[in-house]
Write a protein that holds these residues in place. Structure first.
Motif, PDB file in Angstrom:
ATOM      1  N   PHE A 230       2.677  -5.764   4.299  1.00 55.03           N
ATOM      2  CA  PHE A 230       3.166  -5.929   2.935  1.00 55.03           C
ATOM      3  C   PHE A 230       3.109  -7.403   2.573  1.00 55.03           C
ATOM      4  O   PHE A 230       3.829  -8.221   3.138  1.00 55.03           O
ATOM      5  CB  PHE A 230       4.598  -5.413   2.812  1.00 55.03           C
ATOM      6  CG  PHE A 230       5.184  -5.564   1.435  1.00 55.03           C
ATOM      7  CD1 PHE A 230       4.778  -4.734   0.407  1.00 55.03           C
ATOM      8  CD2 PHE A 230       6.132  -6.545   1.170  1.00 55.03           C
ATOM      9  CE1 PHE A 230       5.306  -4.868  -0.873  1.00 55.03           C
ATOM     10  CE2 PHE A 230       6.666  -6.694  -0.100  1.00 55.03           C
ATOM     11  CZ  PHE A 230       6.252  -5.852  -1.127  1.00 55.03           C
ATOM     12  N   HIS A 231       2.251  -7.743   1.633  1.00 56.49           N
ATOM     13  CA  HIS A 231       2.067  -9.150   1.253  1.00 56.49           C
ATOM     14  C   HIS A 231       3.265  -9.627   0.432  1.00 56.49           C
ATOM     15  O   HIS A 231       4.013 -10.496   0.863  1.00 56.49           O
ATOM     16  CB  HIS A 231       0.768  -9.304   0.458  1.00 56.49           C
ATOM     17  CG  HIS A 231       0.291 -10.710   0.356  1.00 56.49           C
ATOM     18  ND1 HIS A 231      -0.630 -11.249   1.217  1.00 56.49           N
ATOM     19  CD2 HIS A 231       0.622 -11.712  -0.495  1.00 56.49           C
ATOM     20  CE1 HIS A 231      -0.853 -12.516   0.897  1.00 56.49           C
ATOM     21  NE2 HIS A 231      -0.104 -12.820  -0.145  1.00 56.49           N
ATOM     22  N   ASP A 232       3.442  -9.062  -0.741  1.00 62.07           N
ATOM     23  CA  ASP A 232       4.632  -9.287  -1.561  1.00 62.07           C
ATOM     24  C   ASP A 232       4.576  -8.313  -2.735  1.00 62.07           C
ATOM     25  O   ASP A 232       3.580  -7.618  -2.935  1.00 62.07           O
ATOM     26  CB  ASP A 232       4.745 -10.743  -2.052  1.00 62.07           C
ATOM     27  CG  ASP A 232       3.584 -11.163  -2.933  1.00 62.07           C
ATOM     28  OD1 ASP A 232       3.325 -10.487  -3.944  1.00 62.07           O
ATOM     29  OD2 ASP A 232       2.927 -12.172  -2.610  1.00 62.07           O
ATOM     30  N   GLU A 233       5.631  -8.260  -3.525  1.00 60.63           N
ATOM     31  CA  GLU A 233       5.717  -7.278  -4.602  1.00 60.63           C
ATOM     32  C   GLU A 233       4.667  -7.493  -5.683  1.00 60.63           C
ATOM     33  O   GLU A 233       4.260  -6.546  -6.358  1.00 60.63           O
ATOM     34  CB  GLU A 233       7.119  -7.310  -5.221  1.00 60.63           C
ATOM     35  CG  GLU A 233       8.208  -6.808  -4.277  1.00 60.63           C
ATOM     36  CD  GLU A 233       9.573  -6.789  -4.930  1.00 60.63           C
ATOM     37  OE1 GLU A 233       9.673  -7.245  -6.087  1.00 60.63           O
ATOM     38  OE2 GLU A 233      10.528  -6.318  -4.286  1.00 60.63           O
ATOM     39  N   ASP A 234       4.229  -8.720  -5.855  1.00 60.09           N
ATOM     40  CA  ASP A 234       3.239  -9.011  -6.890  1.00 60.09           C
ATOM     41  C   ASP A 234       1.808  -8.859  -6.390  1.00 60.09           C
ATOM     42  O   ASP A 234       0.864  -8.951  -7.169  1.00 60.09           O
ATOM     43  CB  ASP A 234       3.436 -10.436  -7.425  1.00 60.09           C
ATOM     44  CG  ASP A 234       4.769 -10.597  -8.138  1.00 60.09           C
ATOM     45  OD1 ASP A 234       5.189  -9.642  -8.819  1.00 60.09           O
ATOM     46  OD2 ASP A 234       5.393 -11.670  -8.000  1.00 60.09           O
ATOM     47  N   SER A 235       1.659  -8.656  -5.092  1.00 59.72           N
ATOM     48  CA  SER A 235       0.316  -8.526  -4.510  1.00 59.72           C
ATOM     49  C   SER A 235       0.283  -7.331  -3.571  1.00 59.72           C
ATOM     50  O   SER A 235      -0.037  -7.450  -2.388  1.00 59.72           O
ATOM     51  CB  SER A 235      -0.064  -9.805  -3.753  1.00 59.72           C
ATOM     52  OG  SER A 235       0.028 -10.933  -4.587  1.00 59.72           O
TER      53      SER A 235
ATOM     54  N   ASP B 259      -4.391  -6.300  -7.609  1.00 63.24           N
ATOM     55  CA  ASP B 259      -3.507  -7.431  -7.872  1.00 63.24           C
ATOM     56  C   ASP B 259      -4.187  -8.738  -7.483  1.00 63.24           C
ATOM     57  O   ASP B 259      -3.864  -9.805  -8.017  1.00 63.24           O
ATOM     58  CB  ASP B 259      -2.198  -7.295  -7.085  1.00 63.24           C
ATOM     59  CG  ASP B 259      -1.275  -6.239  -7.677  1.00 63.24           C
ATOM     60  OD1 ASP B 259      -1.425  -5.934  -8.873  1.00 63.24           O
ATOM     61  OD2 ASP B 259      -0.417  -5.724  -6.933  1.00 63.24           O
ATOM     62  N   CYS B 260      -5.114  -8.651  -6.530  1.00 65.49           N
ATOM     63  CA  CYS B 260      -5.815  -9.845  -6.047  1.00 65.49           C
ATOM     64  C   CYS B 260      -7.307  -9.827  -6.367  1.00 65.49           C
ATOM     65  O   CYS B 260      -7.915 -10.877  -6.559  1.00 65.49           O
ATOM     66  CB  CYS B 260      -5.646  -9.994  -4.538  1.00 65.49           C
ATOM     67  SG  CYS B 260      -3.936 -10.150  -3.988  1.00 65.49           S
TER      68      CYS B 260
ATOM     69  N   PRO C  90      -5.827 -17.161  -9.743  1.00 64.85           N
ATOM     70  CA  PRO C  90      -4.492 -17.095 -10.363  1.00 64.85           C
ATOM     71  C   PRO C  90      -3.543 -16.119  -9.682  1.00 64.85           C
ATOM     72  O   PRO C  90      -2.321 -16.236  -9.819  1.00 64.85           O
ATOM     73  CB  PRO C  90      -4.806 -16.648 -11.799  1.00 64.85           C
ATOM     74  CG  PRO C  90      -6.175 -17.179 -12.056  1.00 64.85           C
ATOM     75  CD  PRO C  90      -6.895 -16.997 -10.747  1.00 64.85           C
ATOM     76  N   SER C  91      -4.086 -15.155  -8.953  1.00 65.02           N
ATOM     77  CA  SER C  91      -3.216 -14.207  -8.267  1.00 65.02           C
ATOM     78  C   SER C  91      -2.567 -14.832  -7.040  1.00 65.02           C
ATOM     79  O   SER C  91      -1.633 -14.276  -6.474  1.00 65.02           O
ATOM     80  CB  SER C  91      -4.021 -12.966  -7.843  1.00 65.02           C
ATOM     81  OG  SER C  91      -4.975 -13.297  -6.851  1.00 65.02           O
ATOM     82  N   CYS C  92      -3.054 -15.999  -6.614  1.00 64.14           N
ATOM     83  CA  CYS C  92      -2.538 -16.650  -5.410  1.00 64.14           C
ATOM     84  C   CYS C  92      -1.686 -17.883  -5.719  1.00 64.14           C
ATOM     85  O   CYS C  92      -0.676 -18.134  -5.054  1.00 64.14           O
ATOM     86  CB  CYS C  92      -3.683 -17.091  -4.497  1.00 64.14           C
ATOM     87  SG  CYS C  92      -4.861 -15.808  -4.057  1.00 64.14           S
ATOM     88  N   ASP C  93      -2.123 -18.662  -6.721  1.00 65.70           N
ATOM     89  CA  ASP C  93      -1.545 -19.995  -6.871  1.00 65.70           C
ATOM     90  C   ASP C  93      -0.127 -20.019  -7.428  1.00 65.70           C
ATOM     91  O   ASP C  93       0.523 -21.063  -7.425  1.00 65.70           O
ATOM     92  CB  ASP C  93      -2.460 -20.899  -7.700  1.00 65.70           C
ATOM     93  CG  ASP C  93      -2.635 -20.418  -9.139  1.00 65.70           C
ATOM     94  OD1 ASP C  93      -1.990 -19.422  -9.518  1.00 65.70           O
ATOM     95  OD2 ASP C  93      -3.429 -21.040  -9.871  1.00 65.70           O
TER      96      ASP C  93
END
Length: 312
Positions: free
Chosen positions: A141-146, A151-152, A163-166
């Motif tokens: 599990f990477h995180d809730e936004d990814s 998402d990436c 932008p999905s990382c920074d």
């Protein structure tokens, strides 16, 4: 590909008609492709944009293990899961019926074939060869936004969007920065550097395993090996002994055929991680565990310096 037809074994992921056949969109029995299909239409929009895919709630991996998926990821995972698993290796070794360091003409290279989704689910997918007595990472599990593929990744190009990382990883300004991200203080590759990115830890482990495989092939299997990343089946006989894959060596007739069970296992895991260029993001812990344990296995027969290496 003959006469514009995609072979049955490839059609599921390399043609719209084959993908629909596998899903049962065309009214056929799902989870299988009936035969070769026409490739003239390539991968069309309707391959993924169809109602049947929206109803999928479970994806089955080559190992036979299934995971529940209630998200758009299902449309990615049906294909981006590889074609082999640890079961394939175990069956091959059982059929050969020889000890770990004994050559057998019943052994051969097994290719995982692009395992992105399987890597992400780790041991829950049964994709990598997991050594007895060891524990392995499950879903990462990477995180809730990814949490979703898109998402990436760009939905249609698969390109990772910076932008999905920074927003979290402030130093990520361009793709080359991805490998500088780190989420653990453990020294997986034993080089004493616990500030380098986790992608570089994985790369170092792969390099060490590759060198150990070459040493084992020469000193135990009795036949030097070379590797060419771009040409299937990737591993070839080093006929001139120079340690490099020359044009004259990279062909199917010269494929490497001096396999022992120990060599089959380690090569499978190396390629399993190689075939997911984003393994250090999708599931770095699982990738590192497979590489570490393969190194430890080879260390029983050839000189492998594992001092300072921490297993995740």
């Amino acid at each position: 590909m003959a006469d514009g037809k995609v072979p049955k074994d490839c059609a599921r992921c390399h043609s719209t008609a084959g993908f629909h056949d596998f899903l049962g969109v065309d009214g056929s029995e799902p989870n299988e492709v009936d035969g070769p299909v026409d490739q003239r239409n390539g991968i069309a929009c309707v391959a993924c944009h169809n109602l049947t895919l929206l109803e999928i709630e479970e994806v089955t991996f080559p190992s036979g293990m299934s995971v529940e998926v209630f998200t758009p990821d299902a449309r990615c995972m049906v294909c981006h899961q590889g074609r082999e698993s640890a079961n394939s290796i175990n069956q091959l070794l059982e059929d050969a019926g020889v000890d770990d360091d004994v050559l057998s003409d019943r052994l051969d290279y097994i290719d995982g074939h692009y395992v992105t989704a399987a890597t992400r689910f780790g041991s829950e997918s049964g994709g990598g060869y997991e050594y007895s007595g060891k524990e392995y990472e499950g879903f990462y599990f990477h995180d809730e936004d990814s949490s979703l593929c898109i998402d990436c990744h760009s939905l249609h190009t698969e390109k990772v969007e910076v932008p999905s990382c920074d927003s979290c990883h402030l130093k990520v300004k361009e793709p080359k920065n991805y490998r500088s991200v780190r989420k653990t203080k453990a020294d997986w590759d034993g080089d004493g550097n616990v500030k380098e990115g986790i992608g570089r830890e994985i790369a170092a482990l792969k390099n060490r395993l590759f060198k150990a495989i070459l040493l084992y092939a020469k000193s135990v299997a009795g036949s030097p090996m070379v590797y060419d990343r771009e040409t299937f089946p990737y591993f070839f006989n080093d006929t001139d002994g120079n340690g490099k894959a020359n044009d004259s060596e990279v062909n199917t007739d010269n494929r490497y055929q001096h396999w022992t069970p120990r060599l089959v296992r380690s090569v499978y895991n190396l390629q399993y991680v190689n075939m997911d260029p984003g393994a250090y993001v999708h599931n770095p812990f699982y990738a590192a565990q497979l590489l570490h344990d393969s190194l430890a296995d080879l260390a029983g027969k050839v000189s492998v310096d594992m001092s300072g290496m921490e297993r995740p």
